[in-house]
Structure formats: structure tokens, C-alpha cells
Design an enzyme around this catalytic site. Structure first.
Site, PDB file in Angstrom:
ATOM      1  N   GLU A  56     109.388  19.457 -20.940  1.00  0.00           N
ATOM      2  CA  GLU A  56     110.711  20.075 -21.090  1.00  0.00           C
ATOM      3  C   GLU A  56     111.317  19.766 -22.450  1.00  0.00           C
ATOM      4  OE1 GLU A  56     110.375  18.657 -16.727  1.00  0.00           O
ATOM      5  OE2 GLU A  56     109.597  18.109 -18.705  1.00  0.00           O
ATOM      6  N   ALA A 173      66.428   9.767 -10.781  1.00  0.00           N
ATOM      7  CA  ALA A 173      65.599   8.970 -11.693  1.00  0.00           C
ATOM      8  C   ALA A 173      64.221   8.816 -11.070  1.00  0.00           C
ATOM      9  CB  ALA A 173      66.215   7.599 -11.945  1.00  0.00           C
ATOM     10  N   THR A 207      73.424  -0.171 -13.542  1.00  0.00           N
ATOM     11  CA  THR A 207      73.354   0.800 -14.631  1.00  0.00           C
ATOM     12  C   THR A 207      73.512   0.116 -15.976  1.00  0.00           C
ATOM     13  OG1 THR A 207      74.219   2.562 -13.213  1.00  0.00           O
ATOM     14  CG2 THR A 207      74.424   2.881 -15.584  1.00  0.00           C
ATOM     15  N   ASP A 211      70.307   0.705 -18.189  1.00  0.00           N
ATOM     16  CA  ASP A 211      70.479   1.767 -19.186  1.00  0.00           C
ATOM     17  C   ASP A 211      71.274   1.340 -20.415  1.00  0.00           C
ATOM     18  OD1 ASP A 211      69.141   3.363 -17.377  1.00  0.00           O
ATOM     19  OD2 ASP A 211      70.966   4.287 -16.572  1.00  0.00           O
ATOM     20  N   SER A 233      79.473  -7.895  -9.283  1.00  0.00           N
ATOM     21  CA  SER A 233      79.787  -8.941  -8.304  1.00  0.00           C
ATOM     22  C   SER A 233      79.493 -10.336  -8.819  1.00  0.00           C
ATOM     23  CB  SER A 233      79.009  -8.686  -7.008  1.00  0.00           C
ATOM     24  OG  SER A 233      79.388  -7.467  -6.418  1.00  0.00           O
ATOM     25  N   GLY A 309      74.479   4.165 -10.222  1.00  0.00           N
ATOM     26  CA  GLY A 309      73.170   4.349  -9.619  1.00  0.00           C
ATOM     27  C   GLY A 309      73.271   4.622  -8.129  1.00  0.00           C
TER      28      GLY A 309
END
Length: 385
Positions: A56, A173, A207, A211, A233, A309
Site C-alpha cells: 500500500e 539414486a 545428504t 553429497d 541428530s 534422502g
């Protein structure tokens, strides 16, 4: 700034709101069009990056820059003007001070600090306010555009979108871990566009270790980088992980690592790299995923984009935390390998989450499927809240 050509000011306002989809987080994406009583456009605007003016105010400034008076004008806005002091002053006060004559609102604001109060203040100032019916196309579109914001305000959790790239037979994968690249360049760029609209991208420690991804936005232009969430974790994130690198466009992002164990040395090392450590223990030494979502909502995450994953994906599905699937499917068969999500085994077909297709499109040579878990978006209808 110009409003996209359209037949109706509300459609123009929605198109303007769409221009804020990568920039306004954690604020909602809002567009505004101001017209003279006879319908001539005199000002347009959309929400600016957080801390900047709302739609606005931008439209009022645009009208002023054009040398137009907004006294008695009609304001079309896709979300109820705010009525509280947040990072910026209330938009309804700016409209009142400008002496506009009428405000047409696509949908109410779900924020309890606003929710009806903005429209009430406008009416109390003698401004005519029109709120579209809940089932109006523009009202539905405005809520859908801000599905994450509505989720955070109403459900107190982000809208959770799980992204995956798979072969036609559902393999993400190979058994040896190879996955780059199952889909083509167009699909990968499109995936980055979905990253860019999210408040945060989430992945798991699996991951990160396998990766070593950057998980930033590189393949499309963006004025901001989404924050990064890592489920780790046991605090295994290597200090040398690429996720700690500054993204290619140099934009800062926050990194939140959720963990279940305590290890003062590891926590200190990761904090020195700029990460925020969040101790969120759940069952069996794992992170409490529902608790994490609640915490992310408190951190103003609207849309959470998961790229993880099959194990972590399975945990999200198993716990009923996924709202939407974004799947890129390549025209190739890969046979054995990792699935989209490892959960189950189920005893009956009816036990699996049931989804509905929102859209199915070709992106390059690949298929993009957006599928929503049935009933997860019920909160978008005000009558259901």
C-alpha cells in the site's frame, strides 16, 4: 514499477504480489493498485524485502511520483492492510492519512495482530471497505499465493513442501549413491526457483555427508537466499562442509542445525562457523520433527522446502508432516536404487497418504508434478479455521 496489463485492478494487484514471491519473506506477498473513482490507474506497488515498505505504501508513493492525488481514490489490495506496528508502521494509517475513499480487499489477514482490525480502522475513519467473498477467485488466489504465511499464522507450522528428482520408476539414486543428474538442466533450474520462494531449505546429515551440497540458489536470480536447516541428530556435520560457504551471490543466510545429543566441543565448533544449534531431542535419539516445525514457525519460516534422502523423507511422511510433493520425473528407468521416501511397510493400500494433483507440467524433457496431501490446505478457507 508498472502493473502488468490486465482487465481488472484485482488481477493486476495479484500479478504485482507475484513479483514479491522471492523477496518478501517472511512477510506475505501483497500487491496493491490505486485507481481514480472512474477506474484510471494512478499508483501500483508490491511488498518490498523485509523491513521495507508494504504494498500500500509503495502504491501511494507511486501515485505521488506520478503527481496524482489519491484523495477519494479506490485502493485494491490482495491482503487486509496491517493495523499493527511491526517492522514498519501500519498500512491502514497510511491509507487513512491519504484520504482514500474506498479499499477493496481480496482476503483478510490471518495474523491475530491484524485479522479484521485493519478493515475496522479504515471503516472507523469513514473509508468504505469491501471484502471479497471467501470463494471469490481473487480471494482464493491471494491465499494460495501466501500458503506458507497462512500456515504459519493459523497452524503455527510452516507449509512443508518435499522436493525430489526421480526416474519414471521412482528411483532417486542408484545403489552406489549416484544421483547427479537424473533430471535435466531445465528441471534443475526450476527446482532452484522453488528453493528461492521458500523461507528455508531443509536437508539431513545423510545428504550432507554423501553429497556435500551447497543448497543455495544459483540457477535463477534471487534477491535473497533461503535459510538452511540441517537435521543432524548426532552432530556429525563436518566443519569443512560446503554448506558453510558463502553462496555464489554473496548473500548471507542463517544455518540452523537441529540435534538430539549434546556435545559441547562439536556445538562450539559449529557455532564458530556461524551455525545456530537447536537441541530438539525426540524418540530413539532422533530429532523431534514436529517440535522442529513449531520452532521454525517461531523463527518466521513460512514455506519449508525439503531436499533430503529417502530415510529422512520417510520420517517426514511417516509422521504425517508433509503437505505437498514437488516431484521431477525423468523419462528413464533405473531399476534398483533408493526410493523417494522409505516408510512402511503398509498392510493395506488405504494406509498410504492420499494426494491430489495440483499441476502436471513438462519442464524441458522432464515431468514436474505438484501433488498435495488431501485436506492439508483446508486452513486456507477462513470458514474452516
Amino acid at each position: 514499477m508498472t502493473a502488468p496489463a490486465s482487465k481488472h485492478p484485482l488481477d493486476q494487484a495479484l500479478a504485482l504480489a507475484g513479483q514479491a514471491i522471492r523477496s518478501s519473506n517472511p512477510n506475505p506477498r501483497v500487491g496493491c493498485v490505486i485507481t481514480t473513482p472512474d477506474g484510471r490507474e494512478i499508483g501500483v506497488g508490491h511488498t518490498q524485502p523485509v523491513g521495507g515498505p508494504h504494498a500500500e505504501v509503495m502504491a501511494l508513493r507511486d501515485a505521488q511520483a506520478r503527481g496524482e492525488s489519491v484523495a477519494g481514490a479506490t485502493v485494491y489490495v490482495t491482503l487486509e492492510p496491517c493495523s499493527h506496528h511491526g517492522r514498519t508502521p501500519p498500512c491502514c494509517d497510511a491509507l487513512i492519512a491519504a484520504h482514500v475513499g474506498k479499499v477493496v480487499v481480496s482476503t483478510g489477514d490471518p495474523n491475530p495482530q491484524v485479522s479484521g482490525r485493519g478493515m475496522d480502522r479504515l471503516r472507523a475513519a469513514g473509508i468504505l471497505v469491501e471484502l471479497l467473498p471467501d470463494d471469490h477467485d481473487a480471494a482464493r488466489a491471494a491465499r494460495e499465493l501466501n500458503i506458507g504465511f497462512f500456515s504459519r499464522m493459523i497452524r503455527r507450522t510452516p507449509w512443508v513442501r518435499m522436493k525430489a528428482a526421480a526416474s519414471l520408476d521412482g528411483i532417486t539414486a542408484l545403489d552406489n549413491g549416484a544421483s547427479q543428474w537424473i533430471t535435466g538442466e531445465a528441471a534443475r533450474a526450476d527446482g532452484h526457483a522453488w528453493r528461492a520462494r521458500a523461507c528455508a531449505v531443509l536437508t539431513g546429515i545423510g545428504t550432507v555427508l554423501e553429497d556435500d551440497p551447497l543448497l543455495d540458489v544459483r540457477l535463477v536470480d534471487t534477491p535473497r537466499q533461503p535459510h538452511l536447516v540441517v537435521i543432524d541428530s548426532r552432530l556429525q556435520t563436518p566443519p569443512a562442509a560446503r554448506l558453510f560457504q558463502t553462496p555464489a551471490n554473496g548473500q548471507a543466510r542463517q544455518i540452523w542445525i537441529y540435534h538430539a545429543i549434546r556435545d559441547a566441543d562439536k556445538e562450539s565448533a559449529l557455532r564458530r562457523l556461524g551455525a545456530a544449534l537447536v537441541h530438539m531431542p525426540g524418540a530413539n535419539g532422533k530429532v523431534d520433527l514436529p517440535g522442529m516445525l513449531t520452532d521454525l514457525a517461531r523463527r518466521e519460516v513460512n514455506e519449508l522446502h525439503i531436499e533430503a534422502g529417502h530415510k529422512l523423507n520417510g520420517s517426514f511422511v511417516r509422521e504425517g508432516l508433509v503437505d505437498e510433493m514437488l516431484l521431477y520425473q525423468a523419462p528413464q528407468l533405473l531399476g534398483r536404487g533408493a526410493s523417494l521416501a522409505d516408510f512402511g511397510p503398509l498392510q493395506q493400500l488405504t494406509e498410504g497418504p492420499l494426494l491430489r494433483y495440483v499441476s502436471v507440467d513438462l519442464v524441458g524433457a522432464d515431468l514436474r508434478i505438484l501433488a498435495r496431501v488431501q485436506g492439508r490446505d483446508a486452513f486456507l478457507l477462513p470458514s474452516a479455521t
